[in-house]
Design a protein around this motif. Structure first.
Motif, short mmCIF file in Angstrom:
data_model
loop_
_atom_site.label_atom_id
_atom_site.label_comp_id
_atom_site.label_asym_id
_atom_site.label_seq_id
_atom_site.Cartn_x
_atom_site.Cartn_y
_atom_site.Cartn_z
N ASN A 2 0.86 -1.18 0.00
CA ASN A 2 0.00 0.00 0.00
C ASN A 2 0.90 1.23 0.00
O ASN A 2 1.47 1.60 1.02
CB ASN A 2 -0.90 -0.02 1.24
CG ASN A 2 -1.99 1.02 1.15
OD1 ASN A 2 -1.89 1.95 0.34
ND2 ASN A 2 -3.00 0.89 2.00
N CYS A 4 0.29 4.40 -0.34
CA CYS A 4 -0.16 5.57 0.44
C CYS A 4 0.38 5.50 1.87
O CYS A 4 0.87 6.50 2.42
CB CYS A 4 -1.68 5.64 0.45
SG CYS A 4 -2.38 6.01 -1.17
N ASP A 5 0.30 4.29 2.48
CA ASP A 5 0.82 4.12 3.85
C ASP A 5 2.33 4.31 3.88
O ASP A 5 2.89 4.90 4.81
CB ASP A 5 0.47 2.73 4.38
CG ASP A 5 -1.03 2.57 4.59
OD1 ASP A 5 -1.73 3.61 4.62
OD2 ASP A 5 -1.52 1.42 4.70
N GLU A 6 3.01 3.77 2.87
CA GLU A 6 4.47 3.89 2.80
C GLU A 6 4.90 5.36 2.74
O GLU A 6 5.81 5.78 3.43
CB GLU A 6 5.00 3.17 1.55
CG GLU A 6 4.83 1.66 1.60
CD GLU A 6 6.00 0.97 2.29
OE1 GLU A 6 7.08 1.56 2.37
OE2 GLU A 6 5.80 -0.16 2.75
N SER A 8 3.20 8.02 3.69
CA SER A 8 2.86 8.76 4.91
C SER A 8 3.77 8.40 6.08
O SER A 8 3.98 9.21 6.99
CB SER A 8 1.41 8.50 5.29
OG SER A 8 1.23 7.12 5.55
N ALA A 9 4.37 7.20 6.06
CA ALA A 9 5.23 6.76 7.17
C ALA A 9 6.61 7.40 7.10
O ALA A 9 7.31 7.48 8.12
CB ALA A 9 5.35 5.24 7.17
#
Length: 188
Positions: A2, A4-6, A8-9
């Motif tokens: 994913n 998007c998660d990567e 944002s992290a």
């Protein structure tokens, strides 16, 4: 993965972009793939479009239901009629729209069954009687004869009395024939 998660992290997006580039290169060059992930992704798009299409179909059926029903009835009646199980007038009673369609279509035997309806429609048109037609024809013949006489007189330029007598005789014979024809028609 994913993405998007990567993204944002991590603060630095270049690391994730490089990772994504490597993943994309690997996926292009390898035949192995996660079928379940692909199916899930497709399902996300499919469900929405299919639901929309089904809604559209339901709306259209609801709108056109009377037209579709009438068309189905018309097809059944047409089949019955062509099979000879339904008479012409019963067919018209059940389905008055059929006459409009029948003007462009013929039956099995190519017998245009609406012809009788046309006869009824044309019955109100007034036709000339025989006497009227005869009178019109007599006038036309008299005009033709007078034109011929003027031509012959002009061409002869003082024709002989014998020629004039012949013309008179011909006119009398024609008038007698016409009278005889009229008296025969009046007696009939």
């Amino acid at each position: 993965v994913n993405w998007c998660d990567e993204y944002s992290a991590v603060i630095d997006r270049e690391v994730v972009a490089e990772k994504r580039f490597r993943y994309d290169t690997l996926s292009v060059n390898t035949t192995a793939r996660d079928e379940k992930a692909v199916a899930d992704l497709q399902a996300q798009y499919r469900e929405a479009t299919q639901a929309k299409r089904l809604d559209n179909i339901v709306d259209m059926i609801a709108k056109f239901k009377p037209i579709i029903a009438r068309e189905a009835i018309m097809q059944r009646l047409t089949i019955k009629h062509l099979e000879g199980q339904l008479g012409t007038w019963r067919y018209l009673d059940w389905n008055p729209e059929v006459r409009d369609r029948a003007e462009t279509e013929a039956d099995n035997g190519c017998w245009w069954w609406w012809y009788e309806m046309e006869e009824k429609r044309m019955a109100t048109v007034r036709l000339r009687s025989r006497t009227e037609v005869n009178q019109i024809m007599e006038k036309a013949q008299a005009e033709l004869q007078s034109k011929k006489q003027t031509k012959t007189v002009a061409s002869a330029g003082g024709a002989s009395k014998q020629n004039e007598a012949r013309q008179r005789l011909l006119q009398e014979v024609i008038m007698l024939q016409q009278r005889r024809g009229q008296s025969a028609e009046d007696s009939a």
